[in-house]
Write a protein that holds these residues in place. Structure first.
Motif, PDB file in Angstrom:
ATOM      1  N   ASP A 175      48.943 -20.362  52.898  1.00 31.94           N
ATOM      2  CA  ASP A 175      50.292 -19.979  53.323  1.00 31.94           C
ATOM      3  C   ASP A 175      50.291 -18.556  53.847  1.00 31.94           C
ATOM      4  OD1 ASP A 175      51.367 -22.411  52.666  1.00 31.94           O
ATOM      5  OD2 ASP A 175      52.019 -21.789  50.664  1.00 31.94           O
ATOM      6  N   THR A 176      51.148 -18.291  54.797  1.00 32.35           N
ATOM      7  CA  THR A 176      51.321 -16.919  55.278  1.00 32.35           C
ATOM      8  C   THR A 176      52.124 -16.089  54.280  1.00 32.35           C
ATOM      9  OG1 THR A 176      53.272 -17.624  56.520  1.00 32.35           O
ATOM     10  CG2 THR A 176      51.165 -17.621  57.690  1.00 32.35           C
ATOM     11  N   HIS A 177      52.958 -16.778  53.470  1.00 33.64           N
ATOM     12  CA  HIS A 177      53.708 -16.128  52.392  1.00 33.64           C
ATOM     13  C   HIS A 177      53.274 -16.798  51.070  1.00 33.64           C
ATOM     14  CE1 HIS A 177      56.117 -15.179  55.939  1.00 33.64           C
ATOM     15  NE2 HIS A 177      56.705 -14.178  55.237  1.00 33.64           N
ATOM     16  N   PRO A 178      52.124 -16.399  50.531  1.00 29.75           N
ATOM     17  CA  PRO A 178      51.594 -17.086  49.342  1.00 29.75           C
ATOM     18  C   PRO A 178      52.534 -16.991  48.160  1.00 29.75           C
ATOM     19  CG  PRO A 178      50.379 -15.062  49.750  1.00 29.75           C
ATOM     20  CD  PRO A 178      51.278 -15.244  50.917  1.00 29.75           C
ATOM     21  N   ALA A 179      52.645 -18.084  47.410  1.00 27.13           N
ATOM     22  CA  ALA A 179      53.495 -18.125  46.215  1.00 27.13           C
ATOM     23  C   ALA A 179      52.758 -17.638  44.978  1.00 27.13           C
ATOM     24  CB  ALA A 179      53.998 -19.542  45.992  1.00 27.13           C
ATOM     25  N   GLY A 180      51.436 -17.578  45.064  1.00 27.89           N
ATOM     26  CA  GLY A 180      50.679 -17.089  43.902  1.00 27.89           C
ATOM     27  C   GLY A 180      50.779 -18.035  42.729  1.00 27.89           C
ATOM     28  N   ASN A 181      50.813 -19.336  42.996  1.00 33.79           N
ATOM     29  CA  ASN A 181      50.923 -20.384  41.979  1.00 33.79           C
ATOM     30  C   ASN A 181      52.233 -20.293  41.202  1.00 33.79           C
ATOM     31  OD1 ASN A 181      49.767 -22.707  40.901  1.00 33.79           O
ATOM     32  ND2 ASN A 181      48.854 -21.618  39.171  1.00 33.79           N
ATOM     33  N   LYS A 182      53.229 -19.763  41.887  1.00 36.13           N
ATOM     34  CA  LYS A 182      54.557 -19.698  41.289  1.00 36.13           C
ATOM     35  C   LYS A 182      55.342 -20.947  41.667  1.00 36.13           C
ATOM     36  CE  LYS A 182      54.891 -14.621  41.557  1.00 36.13           C
ATOM     37  NZ  LYS A 182      55.668 -13.512  42.142  1.00 36.13           N
ATOM     38  N   LYS A 183      56.453 -21.120  40.999  1.00 36.26           N
ATOM     39  CA  LYS A 183      57.344 -22.214  41.365  1.00 36.26           C
ATOM     40  C   LYS A 183      58.079 -21.863  42.648  1.00 36.26           C
ATOM     41  CE  LYS A 183      58.210 -24.005  36.716  1.00 36.26           C
ATOM     42  NZ  LYS A 183      59.249 -24.314  35.701  1.00 36.26           N
TER      43      LYS A 183
END
Length: 757
Positions: free
Chosen positions: A514-522
């Protein structure tokens, strides 16, 4: 025995008195015996030939002498010698006995046979039997006996010699009756001639009646052909108008200029005079006016110099009075807007045949049918129509005109904004489309680059293409709306679904990040669209499966030309599940390995805005016939792709793209209006290969709570950075569209979204 001389005519005596031959019942007039025949010698002893070919004298030698009764002759005066005469009596010799003649009835004649000089049955003893006397042939004695009468005929029986030496009568001769040749009958000839004459006159009379009374078009038209003149009645080509009836292109009367090379005296001088008026190079005009031979060695007497020349220019050409130069009626296409919708309208050739764009696609509708006026005219100085003569008029049928769904003002604004934004970012190709979501009408369809259709020959074929239907791209992230729509329809996700999203996901060893990674967040579904999460989209597609992903691509109209009306529209291509490879589950959901056109993707978003109902986009509003009738085209194709509820939920999620701070689509916000949409970054496909650079896109709808219009913008920038093109261009175009159609601003504010709950 002395032989008296023969007179020239044995039938007359020397005195010329007519001698009476002996008749039945009375003795002959002559008193003396019949004169004997003359001897041989001299022309006076001519021989009489019989049918047997012997002379009378020759037959006399072979006969048995017979006694001739002597008769007294009373000489009156000496007989004069007469000229001999050839004579054949009854076809035989003069001295040959005749066939026996049937005795006359005593009651009829009153005389006995003996009294008539004949013989009785008793007198003919020694013959074969009693019977009637036979005809005898006698010679008439010369009429020089002084009596003037011929001696009586004495019957002489035919005799022959028997075995005993006795003399016996010869049998009668049996001759075949002679038939006189039938000469031409004058009565028959007269009747035949009359019949032939009457038949000839009857034929002539019937033919005259046929020609004068009965209809004979073949003969009636025979003379007319020499007097007929024919004038072509030109039919104008139909025009192309915008939705309000303003002409985008139409035909006007013009003139063509031609040359007869055989009559042009000085081609160089003529070319120098005509070049400024016709706008054609001098050297080109000289070549066209040069003398040349056609097939078969025939000299050419016609050559085009210019077509579609304005009437005033043609008049100036004729004022030059150049030998061999003429003009004729012509037609030319006038385009008031120059490059306005030029990529849609297309071009025509010199003969008014459509070559590109709508001109080519609807050439059979736009083209008229020429008429003809045929009439009789005189020759020479009387070369004018003959009053009351043959006159036939086949009226010309003007071509039908097209009324487009294009709005001229909207089209102009779209072309201006697209051109400025693409050129400012060093882009090369761009496309912009506006669609009325309820009707599927295309209100604007702009292309970059464009060209001046009034002078189209100066532009390349690539510049004249319609980018909206011929520009093949990988759509990129704008394709994600299809995956989320299918997920909502199939129950895979809901607007409130929240998943833990890693930064990267692998497919066949290929990472997708992703270009805006969630960092394994919800991450919420609204946040996934706002930040264009590749990982979330791939996970939704995994739950759908390859088959359902493919099915919804087709339902939304990918892989097939929309049938908008533009010729050469590209159908695009989507891969069926059996053609997927190991990375397809990762690339296809995010809009790669998918070939689409900007128009197809605009139709996808129009479906979402129209409560999940796909409506075929189209350019033709109606057709106006030559007599002014408006004919509506067939109704556009429609189909329900997703339910209205799920379509509304998808619009709610897509509105986060322009609402959440730092979202990918904040550049598409419009003051006073709620906007739902999606951004994308894809690739240009050329001959099945990716071209360098990016294709940035923004497709949105407004107002988001009750959409009216969809605007799609695509821009190809070979150097990258296309995202800065699509967003600003979309905002300008959508804002103008809403204001142009007086769409009221949104009364409610956009919902509040949480990307990472």
């Amino acid at each position: 025995m002395s032989v008296p001389p023969r007179t020239p005519d044995p039938r007359r005596d020397p005195s010329g008195a007519r001698r009476n031959p002996p008749r039945a019942g009375r003795p002959a007039d002559d008193d003396g015996p019949a004169p004997a025949r003359s001897g041989r010698g001299g022309i006076f002893e001519a021989q009489a030939y019989t049918p047997r070919g012997r002379t009378v004298r020759e037959q006399a030698r072979t006969r048995t002498p017979r006694a001739t009764p002597a008769k007294p002759v009373t000489p009156e005066k000496p007989a004069k010698p007469e000229q001999p005469t050839l004579r054949v009596v009854d076809g035989g010799r003069a001295d040959e006995p005749r066939a026996p003649r049937k005795a006359a009835s005593p009651a009829r004649t009153g005389a006995t046979p003996a009294a008539r000089g004949g013989t009785t049955a008793g007198a003919r003893s020694g013959t074969r039997g009693a019977g009637p006397a036979r005809r005898t042939t006698t010679t008439t004695a010369p009429r020089g006996d002084g009596t003037g009468r011929a001696p009586a005929r004495t019957p002489r029986p035919r005799t022959g010699t028997t075995k005993g030496g006795a003399t016996a009568p010869r049998p009668p001769l049996r001759r075949k009756p002679r038939t006189r040749p039938k000469l031409a009958d004058p009565n028959r000839r007269l009747r035949l001639g009359a019949f032939l004459a009457l038949a000839m006159f009857a034929c002539i009379g019937i033919r005259l009646v046929t020609l004068q009374v009965l209809p004979t078009p073949a003969y009636a038209d025979g003379g007319i052909q020499d007097r007929l003149r024919s004038v072509t009645l030109f039919a104008s080509r139909g025009g192309i108008y915008d939705r309000s009836g303003v002409p985008l292109t139409h035909s006007v009367e013009a003139r063509h200029v031609y040359a007869d090379p055989e009559m042009v005296e000085n081609a160089a001088d003529a070319a120098a005079k005509l070049s400024p008026l016709l706008g054609v190079a001098r050297s080109d005009l000289e070549k066209r006016m040069a003398k040349r031979k056609l097939a078969g060695g025939i000299p050419s007497t016609f050559s085009w110099l210019a077509r579609g020349v304005p009437i005033e220019k043609a008049q100036q050409v004729m004022a030059l009075n150049i030998a061999g130069i003429g003009i004729g009626r012509d037609e030319r296409r006038e385009i008031p807007g120059a490059d306005l919708a030029a990529n849609l309208i297309g071009i025509t050739g010199e003969d008014m045949t459509g070559l590109e764009g709508l001109e080519a696609r609807y050439d059979d509708v736009l083209r008229g049918t020429n008429g003809k006026h045929r009439f009789e005219a005189g020759n020479g100085e009387l070369d004018i129509p003959i009053s009351g003569g043959y006159d036939e008029v086949v009226p010309a049928k003007p071509g039908s005109s097209l009324t487009l769904t294009i709005d001229r003002d909207l089209q102009y604004e779209f072309q201006r904004s697209l051109s400025e934004n693409v050129l400012a970012r060093k882009g090369t190709v761009g496309a912009a489309i506006a669609i009325d979501i309820k009707t599927g009408e295309v209100l604007a369809q702009a292309s970059q680059p464009t060209y001046n259709a009034a002078d189209w020959e100066k532009y390349s074929a690539v510049d004249r293409e319609d980018a909206a239907t011929s520009f093949i791209v990988d759509p990129g992230s704008v394709h994600k709306a299809i995956i989320f729509g299918a997920g909502l329809e199939e129950g895979v996700i809901t607007p409130k679904t929240v998943w833990k999203i890693p930064n990267t996901i692998y497919k066949a060893g290929e990472p997708y990040s992703d270009t805006h990674p969630a960092g394994n967040k919800k991450m919420s579904m609204a946040g996934a669209l706002a930040y264009s999460s590749n990982v979330t989209t791939i996970k939704v597609a995994d739950k759908l499966g390859a088959q359902r992903v493919y099915d919804y691509q087709l339902k939304f109209g990918l892989g097939k030309a929309t049938g908008e009306g533009m010729p050469g529209e590209a159908p695009g291509h989507v891969l069926p599940p059996d053609e997927w490879n190991g990375t397809s589950p990762g690339s296809i959901p995010i809009g790669h390995s998918v070939d689409v056109t900007p128009l197809q993707m605009a139709a996808v978003y129009a479906t979402i805005a129209n409560d999940g109902k796909w409506v075929q986009p189209h350019l033709i509003k109606d057709t106006v016939t030559g007599d002014g009738r408006h004919v509506a085209p067939p109704a556009p194709e429609t189909r329900q792709v997703i339910s209205p509820q799920h379509a509304a939920e998808l619009r709610y999620l897509m509105e986060a793209v322009t609402t959440i701070p730092d979202a990918t689509g904040v550049s598409g916000r419009i003051k006073g209006y709620r906007v739902a949409g999606k951004t994308g970054t894809g690739k240009r496909v050329v001959d099945g290969e990716y071209a360098p650079g990016d294709v940035a896109s923004f497709i949105g709808m407004a107002p988001a709570e009750a959409p009216r219009y969809v605007v799609a913008v695509f821009a190809y920038t070979p150097g990258g950075g296309g995202g800065d093109v699509a967003g600003p261009a979309f905002r300008e175009m959508m804002q103008y569209t809403l204001q142009h159609y007086r769409v009221p601003p949104s009364t409610k504010s956009a919902p509040k979204y949480t990307a990472f709950p």
